[in-house]
Write an enzyme that holds these catalytic residues in place. Structure first.
Site, PDB file in Angstrom:
ATOM      1  N   HIS A 131       3.338  14.209   1.206  1.00 41.17           N
ATOM      2  CA  HIS A 131       2.880  15.551   0.829  1.00 41.17           C
ATOM      3  C   HIS A 131       4.056  16.464   1.138  1.00 41.17           C
ATOM      4  O   HIS A 131       4.842  16.158   2.053  1.00 41.17           O
ATOM      5  CB  HIS A 131       1.681  15.984   1.677  1.00 41.17           C
ATOM      6  CG  HIS A 131       0.462  15.128   1.486  1.00 41.17           C
ATOM      7  ND1 HIS A 131      -0.354  15.224   0.384  1.00 41.17           N
ATOM      8  CD2 HIS A 131      -0.066  14.150   2.257  1.00 41.17           C
ATOM      9  CE1 HIS A 131      -1.348  14.349   0.487  1.00 41.17           C
ATOM     10  NE2 HIS A 131      -1.190  13.674   1.613  1.00 41.17           N
TER      11      HIS A 131
ATOM     12  N   HIS B 191       0.850  -1.208   0.000  1.00 42.63           N
ATOM     13  CA  HIS B 191       0.000   0.000   0.000  1.00 42.63           C
ATOM     14  C   HIS B 191       0.876   1.246   0.000  1.00 42.63           C
ATOM     15  O   HIS B 191       1.354   1.684   1.051  1.00 42.63           O
ATOM     16  CB  HIS B 191      -0.916  -0.023   1.233  1.00 42.63           C
ATOM     17  CG  HIS B 191      -1.937   1.060   1.249  1.00 42.63           C
ATOM     18  ND1 HIS B 191      -3.168   0.906   1.837  1.00 42.63           N
ATOM     19  CD2 HIS B 191      -1.930   2.327   0.749  1.00 42.63           C
ATOM     20  CE1 HIS B 191      -3.865   2.018   1.707  1.00 42.63           C
ATOM     21  NE2 HIS B 191      -3.127   2.904   1.057  1.00 42.63           N
TER      22      HIS B 191
ATOM     23  N   HIS C 109     -10.839   0.943   1.559  1.00 42.27           N
ATOM     24  CA  HIS C 109     -10.563   1.949   2.597  1.00 42.27           C
ATOM     25  C   HIS C 109     -11.877   2.130   3.347  1.00 42.27           C
ATOM     26  O   HIS C 109     -12.828   2.695   2.807  1.00 42.27           O
ATOM     27  CB  HIS C 109     -10.105   3.250   1.933  1.00 42.27           C
ATOM     28  CG  HIS C 109      -9.817   4.361   2.899  1.00 42.27           C
ATOM     29  ND1 HIS C 109      -8.680   5.135   2.821  1.00 42.27           N
ATOM     30  CD2 HIS C 109     -10.503   4.846   3.965  1.00 42.27           C
ATOM     31  CE1 HIS C 109      -8.691   6.041   3.797  1.00 42.27           C
ATOM     32  NE2 HIS C 109      -9.790   5.884   4.500  1.00 42.27           N
TER      33      HIS C 109
ATOM     34  N   HIS D  87       1.524   5.296  -2.106  1.00 44.62           N
ATOM     35  CA  HIS D  87       1.090   6.330  -3.056  1.00 44.62           C
ATOM     36  C   HIS D  87       2.366   6.974  -3.590  1.00 44.62           C
ATOM     37  O   HIS D  87       3.054   7.655  -2.839  1.00 44.62           O
ATOM     38  CB  HIS D  87       0.233   7.387  -2.355  1.00 44.62           C
ATOM     39  CG  HIS D  87      -0.987   6.826  -1.683  1.00 44.62           C
ATOM     40  ND1 HIS D  87      -2.235   6.863  -2.246  1.00 44.62           N
ATOM     41  CD2 HIS D  87      -1.151   6.199  -0.484  1.00 44.62           C
ATOM     42  CE1 HIS D  87      -3.120   6.289  -1.431  1.00 44.62           C
ATOM     43  NE2 HIS D  87      -2.473   5.876  -0.349  1.00 44.62           N
ATOM     44  N   PHE D  88       2.676   6.731  -4.864  1.00 42.48           N
ATOM     45  CA  PHE D  88       3.928   7.266  -5.432  1.00 42.48           C
ATOM     46  C   PHE D  88       3.700   8.539  -6.265  1.00 42.48           C
ATOM     47  O   PHE D  88       4.617   9.103  -6.815  1.00 42.48           O
ATOM     48  CB  PHE D  88       4.663   6.197  -6.242  1.00 42.48           C
ATOM     49  CG  PHE D  88       5.535   5.287  -5.391  1.00 42.48           C
ATOM     50  CD1 PHE D  88       5.522   5.352  -4.004  1.00 42.48           C
ATOM     51  CD2 PHE D  88       6.390   4.363  -5.989  1.00 42.48           C
ATOM     52  CE1 PHE D  88       6.339   4.526  -3.222  1.00 42.48           C
ATOM     53  CE2 PHE D  88       7.211   3.529  -5.221  1.00 42.48           C
ATOM     54  CZ  PHE D  88       7.178   3.604  -3.838  1.00 42.48           C
ATOM     55  N   ARG D  89       2.454   8.983  -6.386  1.00 37.67           N
ATOM     56  CA  ARG D  89       2.097  10.340  -6.824  1.00 37.67           C
ATOM     57  C   ARG D  89       2.296  10.674  -8.297  1.00 37.67           C
ATOM     58  O   ARG D  89       2.023  11.818  -8.689  1.00 37.67           O
ATOM     59  CB  ARG D  89       2.879  11.386  -5.999  1.00 37.67           C
ATOM     60  CG  ARG D  89       2.752  11.268  -4.492  1.00 37.67           C
ATOM     61  CD  ARG D  89       1.324  11.315  -4.061  1.00 37.67           C
ATOM     62  NE  ARG D  89       1.162  11.557  -2.632  1.00 37.67           N
ATOM     63  CZ  ARG D  89       0.034  11.293  -1.990  1.00 37.67           C
ATOM     64  NH1 ARG D  89      -1.010  10.778  -2.613  1.00 37.67           N
ATOM     65  NH2 ARG D  89      -0.089  11.541  -0.701  1.00 37.67           N
TER      66      ARG D  89
ATOM     67  N   ASP E 249       1.147   2.565   3.671  1.00 40.41           N
ATOM     68  CA  ASP E 249       0.280   3.667   3.232  1.00 40.41           C
ATOM     69  C   ASP E 249       1.137   4.926   3.013  1.00 40.41           C
ATOM     70  O   ASP E 249       0.727   6.040   3.354  1.00 40.41           O
ATOM     71  CB  ASP E 249      -0.856   3.931   4.234  1.00 40.41           C
ATOM     72  CG  ASP E 249      -1.932   4.852   3.660  1.00 40.41           C
ATOM     73  OD1 ASP E 249      -1.909   5.137   2.453  1.00 40.41           O
ATOM     74  OD2 ASP E 249      -2.800   5.294   4.441  1.00 40.41           O
TER      75      ASP E 249
HETATM   76  C1  NCD Z   1      -3.682   9.107   1.258  1.00 42.85           C
HETATM   77  C2  NCD Z   1      -2.989  10.036   0.276  1.00 42.85           C
HETATM   78  O1  NCD Z   1      -2.457  11.069   0.684  1.00 42.85           O
HETATM   79  O2  NCD Z   1      -2.934   9.691  -0.897  1.00 42.85           O
HETATM   80  N1  NCD Z   1      -3.782   9.723   2.532  1.00 42.85           N
HETATM   81  C3  NCD Z   1      -3.970   9.124   3.738  1.00 42.85           C
HETATM   82  O3  NCD Z   1      -4.179   9.836   4.709  1.00 42.85           O
HETATM   83  N2  NCD Z   1      -3.919   7.822   3.892  1.00 42.85           N
HETATM   84  C4  NCD Z   1      -5.020   8.764   0.698  1.00 42.85           C
HETATM   85  C5  NCD Z   1      -5.622   7.545   1.312  1.00 42.85           C
HETATM   86  O4  NCD Z   1      -5.252   6.436   0.955  1.00 42.85           O
HETATM   87  O5  NCD Z   1      -6.518   7.682   2.147  1.00 42.85           O
HETATM   88 ZN    ZN Z   2      -3.599   4.953   1.136  1.00 40.39          ZN
END
Ligand code: NCD
Ligand code: ZN
Length: 442
Positions: A323, A64, A193, A66-68, A319
């Site tokens: 940011h 899990h 989620h 997020h590589f953006r 996860d």
């Molecule tokens: C995730 C994100 O910033 O992409 N943020 C988070 O708080 N987990 C989005 C998500 O998966 O809920």
């Molecule tokens: Zn996530």
């Protein structure tokens, strides 16, 4: 021909530890010579790593992240975040669809796969997002048409948001049920989620607080519990293979435990921030500690550790959600984006617990138990099985893709030393015992 010998390391296997010499040629494991008490075979190679006292794992999997990329490159790119993964011993990641454009079409998936082809260090798989009915039609084509077979191989499952989070991917009305049905029919792992939009909206409306700790009240434990109850119900009705993302509450864990006892094909993951941080940390973290689901009170953390010990929790997944520091500092506090980075610190934090230490500067009233073999199960074997990733084990003729762990190595986490583009961490200054280094390519 280049050969590499890893001499005297201990392979951590589900069946028990095994001290061995591993000979590799051109990135492929040749032979594994298990150490016995008798005389050692004299082995030679172009390069030798003396691994006495070190542990060997298959390259870790983080299911899990997020590589953006594309679209949010100011936060991170596949290149920068892969570097971060590798520096933390992780060689395979499953990446989420809330990019821009979101991964809700075959074209968007194709574009991500194209970018990932340029990354030689890390095996990046992608979740397909579903927010509208049309996305499910695309998914069906992806899963059934011959021309998409190679794209399909890069797709590890479907991701469904029950409420909005960063990226606003909440599934439209009626789409949740349909997604369960389609995933069950096509046998696609479905990651959900679980936070309830009605409870969240009501709590947000009633909320009078402005400080960041209110985030944990607005997205309360009951919200997760209600969404998990409903997801389990849908899985029961449809037969979908349901995986609960970042489980964060005591009651949520009990619900998953009961579903497993009932024989349902339901699995779950927890995130390091829910294991190591709690609402007590808002004081030092401020908006840096804002995530979805939010930080919980310490009793939930303790319950999650017990869930790891009992085996109810299948995976630990970061996860990883970078940011920029500036984005996180925005005011009012409750409007800051949710998400923390974590792909590089996940394995080190777990190694520290396995070494019998607690990395958080503040002491805990409980000492969680974790074995090195648990880390292998949580961050390799279970995600590998659940998402059918087919990542190589440490065996003859397999691709050499290992994480070499120095269990006694001591170091401190500093955002400035980490490789994520965001340059900060919620674990600033924490003392770690254990370092993972990747050996071989993916
Ligand atoms: C995730 C994100 O910033 O992409 N943020 C988070 O708080 N987990 C989005 C998500 O998966 O809920
Ligand atoms: Zn996530």
């Amino acid at each position: 021909m280049t050969s590499l010998l890893i001499r005297g390391g201990t392979i951590v296997r589900p069946t028990g530890d095994e001290r061995a010499d591993i000979l590799m040629n051109e990135g492929i494991i040749g032979e594994i010579f298990v150490r016995t008490t008798g005389p050692q075979k004299l082995l030679a190679a172009d390069q030798t790593i003396e691994a006495n006292g070190q542990l060997l794992f298959p390259g870790f999997i983080d299911c899990h992240v997020h590589f953006r990329e594309p679209g949010l490159e100011q936060k991170g790119t596949m290149e920068t975040e892969s570097q971060s993964a590798i520096a933390g011993g992780v060689t395979t990641v499953c990446e989420m669809p809330n990019t821009n454009p979101p991964t809700v079409s075959i074209a968007a998936l194709r574009e991500k796969v194209r970018i990932a082809e340029g990354i030689s260090t890390c095996d990046i798989r992608f979740f397909f997002g579903v927010t509208q009915s049309e996305n499910l039609q695309e998914l069906r084509r992806l899963w059934t048409e011959q021309e998409y077979s190679s794209l399909r191989d890069r797709c590890c499952g479907v991701k469904l948001y029950i409420d909005h989070s960063t990226g606003n991917q909440k599934a439209a009305k009626g789409v949740v049920e349909e997604a369960f049905r389609v995933c069950a029919e096509l046998k696609i792992p479905l990651v959900v989620h679980c936070e309830d939009p009605v409870l969240n909206a009501r709590a947000a409306k009633l909320n009078m607080h402005t400080e960041i700790a209110a985030h944990s009240l607005i997205r309360a434990p009951e919200s997760e519990q209600r969404a998990i109850t409903s997801a389990i119900e849908s899985a029961k009705e449809t037969g979908a293979q349901l995986h609960i993302a970042h489980l964060s509450t005591k009651r949520g864990l009990e619900l998953v435990g009961q579903a497993k006892k009932d024989g349902l094909p339901i699995t779950c993951e927890v995130a390091p921030h829910h294991l190591f941080l709690s609402t007590e940390d808002y004081e030092t973290l401020g908006t840096l500690g804002k995530i979805n689901p939010p930080l919980r009170t310490p009793d939930h953390c303790e319950a999650l550790w017990a869930g790891i010990e009992s085996g109810t929790i299948d995976c630990v997944a970061s996860d990883h959600a970078p940011h920029t520091f500036e984005e996180k500092q925005v005011m009012p506090a409750l409007t800051a984006p949710s998400g923390v980075p974590g792909v590089e610190t996940m394995i080190p934090l777990l190694l520290t617990v396995a070494a019998g230490r607690w990395p958080h500067p503040r002491r805990r009233s409980f000492q969680p138990k974790l074995m090195y073999a648990d880390i292998r199960r949580l961050c390799f074997d279970r995600p590998n099985e659940i998402f059918a990733l087919k990542r190589p084990m440490i065996e003859s003729a397999a691709k050499a893709n290992l994480a070499l762990v120095e269990p006694e190595a001591e170091w401190e986490i500093h955002g400035a030393d980490l490789h994520s583009k965001c340059g900060w961490t919620p674990y600033e200054g924490w003392k770690i015992t254990g370092k993972a280094t990747v050996v071989g390519g993916w």
